[in-house]
Design a protein around this motif. Structure first.
Motif, PDB file in Angstrom:
ATOM      1  N   ILE A 146       0.856  -1.180   0.000  1.00 22.81           N
ATOM      2  CA  ILE A 146       0.000   0.000   0.000  1.00 22.81           C
ATOM      3  C   ILE A 146       0.895   1.233   0.000  1.00 22.81           C
ATOM      4  N   THR A 147       0.670   2.134  -0.945  1.00 19.82           N
ATOM      5  CA  THR A 147       1.448   3.365  -1.050  1.00 19.82           C
ATOM      6  C   THR A 147       0.535   4.548  -0.739  1.00 19.82           C
ATOM      7  N   ILE A 148       0.967   5.379   0.199  1.00 21.44           N
ATOM      8  CA  ILE A 148       0.150   6.498   0.667  1.00 21.44           C
ATOM      9  C   ILE A 148       0.930   7.801   0.485  1.00 21.44           C
ATOM     10  N   PRO A 149       0.368   8.806  -0.182  1.00 14.37           N
ATOM     11  CA  PRO A 149       1.055  10.105  -0.281  1.00 14.37           C
ATOM     12  C   PRO A 149       1.291  10.688   1.104  1.00 14.37           C
ATOM     13  N   ASN A 150       2.485  11.195   1.339  1.00 16.96           N
ATOM     14  CA  ASN A 150       2.798  11.736   2.661  1.00 16.96           C
ATOM     15  C   ASN A 150       1.865  12.876   3.050  1.00 16.96           C
ATOM     16  N   GLY A 151       1.428  13.643   2.060  1.00 17.36           N
ATOM     17  CA  GLY A 151       0.568  14.774   2.361  1.00 17.36           C
ATOM     18  C   GLY A 151      -0.807  14.382   2.876  1.00 17.36           C
ATOM     19  N   SER A 152      -1.226  13.143   2.635  1.00 14.12           N
ATOM     20  CA  SER A 152      -2.552  12.705   3.081  1.00 14.12           C
ATOM     21  C   SER A 152      -2.508  11.999   4.436  1.00 14.12           C
ATOM     22  N   ILE A 153      -1.327  11.877   5.025  1.00 11.03           N
ATOM     23  CA  ILE A 153      -1.207  11.215   6.337  1.00 11.03           C
ATOM     24  C   ILE A 153      -1.618  12.198   7.421  1.00 11.03           C
ATOM     25  N   SER A 154      -2.708  11.894   8.100  1.00  8.96           N
ATOM     26  CA  SER A 154      -3.212  12.781   9.156  1.00  8.96           C
ATOM     27  C   SER A 154      -3.026  12.191  10.548  1.00  8.96           C
ATOM     28  N   SER A 155      -2.931  10.846  10.644  1.00 10.08           N
ATOM     29  CA  SER A 155      -2.720  10.224  11.953  1.00 10.08           C
ATOM     30  C   SER A 155      -1.913   8.945  11.794  1.00 10.08           C
ATOM     31  N   ILE A 156      -1.087   8.658  12.795  1.00  8.32           N
ATOM     32  CA  ILE A 156      -0.251   7.460  12.784  1.00  8.32           C
ATOM     33  C   ILE A 156      -0.348   6.793  14.154  1.00  8.32           C
ATOM     34  N   ARG A 157      -0.748   5.530  14.149  1.00  6.85           N
ATOM     35  CA  ARG A 157      -0.697   4.731  15.376  1.00  6.85           C
ATOM     36  C   ARG A 157       0.462   3.756  15.221  1.00  6.85           C
ATOM     37  N   ASN A 158       1.505   3.974  16.005  1.00  5.45           N
ATOM     38  CA  ASN A 158       2.736   3.198  15.866  1.00  5.45           C
ATOM     39  C   ASN A 158       2.800   2.145  16.964  1.00  5.45           C
ATOM     40  N   PHE A 159       2.896   0.868  16.541  1.00  5.96           N
ATOM     41  CA  PHE A 159       2.952  -0.250  17.483  1.00  5.96           C
ATOM     42  C   PHE A 159       4.393  -0.694  17.738  1.00  5.96           C
ATOM     43  N   SER A 160       5.378   0.099  17.354  1.00  8.82           N
ATOM     44  CA  SER A 160       6.773  -0.330  17.447  1.00  8.82           C
ATOM     45  C   SER A 160       7.630   0.686  18.187  1.00  8.82           C
ATOM     46  N   LYS A 161       7.074   1.322  19.195  1.00  9.66           N
ATOM     47  CA  LYS A 161       7.813   2.329  19.952  1.00  9.66           C
ATOM     48  C   LYS A 161       8.233   1.764  21.317  1.00  9.66           C
ATOM     49  N   GLU A 162       9.120   0.840  21.323  1.00 12.98           N
ATOM     50  CA  GLU A 162       9.819   0.288  22.492  1.00 12.98           C
ATOM     51  C   GLU A 162       8.926  -0.541  23.410  1.00 12.98           C
ATOM     52  N   ARG A 163       7.806   0.003  23.868  1.00 12.94           N
ATOM     53  CA  ARG A 163       6.956  -0.736  24.795  1.00 12.94           C
ATOM     54  C   ARG A 163       5.486  -0.498  24.483  1.00 12.94           C
ATOM     55  N   MET A 164       4.653  -1.469  24.855  1.00 19.34           N
ATOM     56  CA  MET A 164       3.212  -1.333  24.664  1.00 19.34           C
ATOM     57  C   MET A 164       2.483  -2.025  25.808  1.00 19.34           C
ATOM     58  N   ARG A 165       1.326  -1.494  26.126  1.00 21.98           N
ATOM     59  CA  ARG A 165       0.512  -2.078  27.186  1.00 21.98           C
ATOM     60  C   ARG A 165      -0.508  -3.040  26.576  1.00 21.98           C
ATOM     61  N   VAL A 166      -0.463  -4.271  27.008  1.00 20.85           N
ATOM     62  CA  VAL A 166      -1.440  -5.273  26.577  1.00 20.85           C
ATOM     63  C   VAL A 166      -2.669  -5.115  27.462  1.00 20.85           C
ATOM     64  N   VAL A 167      -3.812  -4.869  26.851  1.00 23.64           N
ATOM     65  CA  VAL A 167      -5.071  -4.706  27.587  1.00 23.64           C
ATOM     66  C   VAL A 167      -6.063  -5.729  27.052  1.00 23.64           C
ATOM     67  N   VAL A 168      -6.519  -6.616  27.929  1.00 23.50           N
ATOM     68  CA  VAL A 168      -7.444  -7.667  27.513  1.00 23.50           C
ATOM     69  C   VAL A 168      -8.692  -7.580  28.378  1.00 23.50           C
ATOM     70  N   HIS A 169      -9.858  -7.501  27.723  1.00 27.93           N
ATOM     71  CA  HIS A 169     -11.146  -7.461  28.421  1.00 27.93           C
ATOM     72  C   HIS A 169     -11.860  -8.802  28.255  1.00 27.93           C
ATOM     73  N   VAL A 170     -12.630  -9.172  29.257  1.00 30.71           N
ATOM     74  CA  VAL A 170     -13.471 -10.365  29.158  1.00 30.71           C
ATOM     75  C   VAL A 170     -14.755 -10.111  29.942  1.00 30.71           C
ATOM     76  N   ARG A 171     -15.865 -10.505  29.343  1.00 21.32           N
ATOM     77  CA  ARG A 171     -17.152 -10.338  30.014  1.00 21.32           C
ATOM     78  C   ARG A 171     -17.592 -11.667  30.609  1.00 21.32           C
ATOM     79  N   VAL A 172     -18.100 -11.589  31.827  1.00 20.39           N
ATOM     80  CA  VAL A 172     -18.524 -12.775  32.574  1.00 20.39           C
ATOM     81  C   VAL A 172     -19.951 -12.534  33.055  1.00 20.39           C
ATOM     82  N   PRO A 173     -20.821 -13.553  32.992  1.00 18.17           N
ATOM     83  CA  PRO A 173     -22.204 -13.365  33.446  1.00 18.17           C
ATOM     84  C   PRO A 173     -22.259 -12.841  34.874  1.00 18.17           C
ATOM     85  N   TYR A 174     -23.281 -12.030  35.149  1.00 17.18           N
ATOM     86  CA  TYR A 174     -23.432 -11.456  36.480  1.00 17.18           C
ATOM     87  C   TYR A 174     -23.629 -12.529  37.544  1.00 17.18           C
TER      88      TYR A 174
END
Length: 281
Positions: A146-174
């Motif tokens: 996929i090739t994207i013109p640099n001028g059209s890039i408005s937001s970047i979510r980078n998953f490769s910046k040294e550390r990341m928080r793993v967040v896992v949700h699970v729903r359980v019956p009441y």
């Protein structure tokens, strides 16, 4: 005319060879530097892109000169008679200039580098393969480029910046015992901390900054099917997706072993007497 044609072919061939030599030299230089590998690859990608445009411009002018379309001897007069801004406005459109400027901002601010896994504009996701002067190319999960013109890039979510928080949700019956659910999630966290002890993000002292732990109950209102519980843990970015998958798998395994149910939507079908509702359908 034949001589001009042959010289033009020679110019194209020489330009190709010079470009390959530049790329080869850049790769060799990057290998002996002490920069971060991803930053080295990014610099090589951008410098190769700049080299391509410069060589293309020079070879185009030389070829036009061979066919007497452009007279280089009068080029100085041309520059004297017209401002640089005017030349740029005639050669490049506003969108091209926007692509170039945005590309330099992305590079120097290190918003993303070659090898990073990113989501661009909340739409395109994949691994960065090339960052050029005008565009950025990435490879998605299906290996499409996929090739994207640099001028059209408005937001970047980078998953490769040294550390990341793993967040896992699970729903359980009441109906499930909350304490039993929390104990099961603690068991999951202990398994994850043991399995990922070498990949938990660590402080300079060597202690884990954020081992897996039970965050607690995070919702009892938004869903009628059950309460939402959350566990978190901080890992090095290159292990984020592995840890996310394994954490979900361990929840399924531990909950099954401890006989804790996971909530899911249910549908009740009510069958009516045909005679009672005759004519309604």
């Amino acid at each position: 005319m034949i001589g001009s044609f042959l010289r033009s072919i020679a110019i194209i061939a020489a330009s190709y060879v010079i470009l390959k030599l530049i790329q080869y030299s850049l790769n060799k230089i990057c290998k002996i530097t002490k920069f971060d590998v991803r930053y080295e690859n990014t610099l090589c990608s951008v410098l190769s892109s700049i080299s391509y445009y410069i060589i293309f411009l020079i070879s185009t002018v030389l070829i036009l000169r061979e066919f007497k379309i452009v007279d280089i001897t009068k080029f100085g007069t041309l520059v004297t008679g017209a401002s640089i801004v005017g030349i740029l406005a005639g050669v490049a459109s506003q969108s091209i200039l926007k692509d170039i400027f945005n590309g330099f901002f992305v590079l120097f601010e290190k918003q993303m580098q070659v090898g990073d896994f990113v989501i661009i504009n909340e739409t395109f996701r994949g691994t960065i393969e090339e960052i050029g002067v005008r565009s950025t190319s990435l490879r998605d999960w299906d290996l499409k480029r996929i090739t994207i013109p640099n001028g059209s890039i408005s937001s970047i979510r980078n998953f490769s910046k040294e550390r990341m928080r793993v967040v896992v949700h699970v729903r359980v019956p009441y109906e499930e015992d909350p304490m039993k659910v929390l104990e099961s999630l603690e068991e999951v966290c202990n398994i994850m901390n043991e399995q990922y002890k070498n990949y938990l993000f660590k402080l300079p002292s060597g202690a884990p900054k954020g081992p897996f732990n039970v965050y607690g109950v995070t919702d009892i209102e938004d869903s009628p099917v059950g309460a939402k519980y959350t566990i978190t843990g901080i890992v090095y970015s290159y292990k984020y997706f592995n840890a996310l998958r394994d954490a979900k798998l361990q929840i399924l395994i531990v909950f099954r072993n401890n006989k804790v149910r996971i909530a899911y939507p249910t549908h009740i079908n009510i069958l009516h007497n045909d005679n009672e509702y005759r004519g309604d359908f």
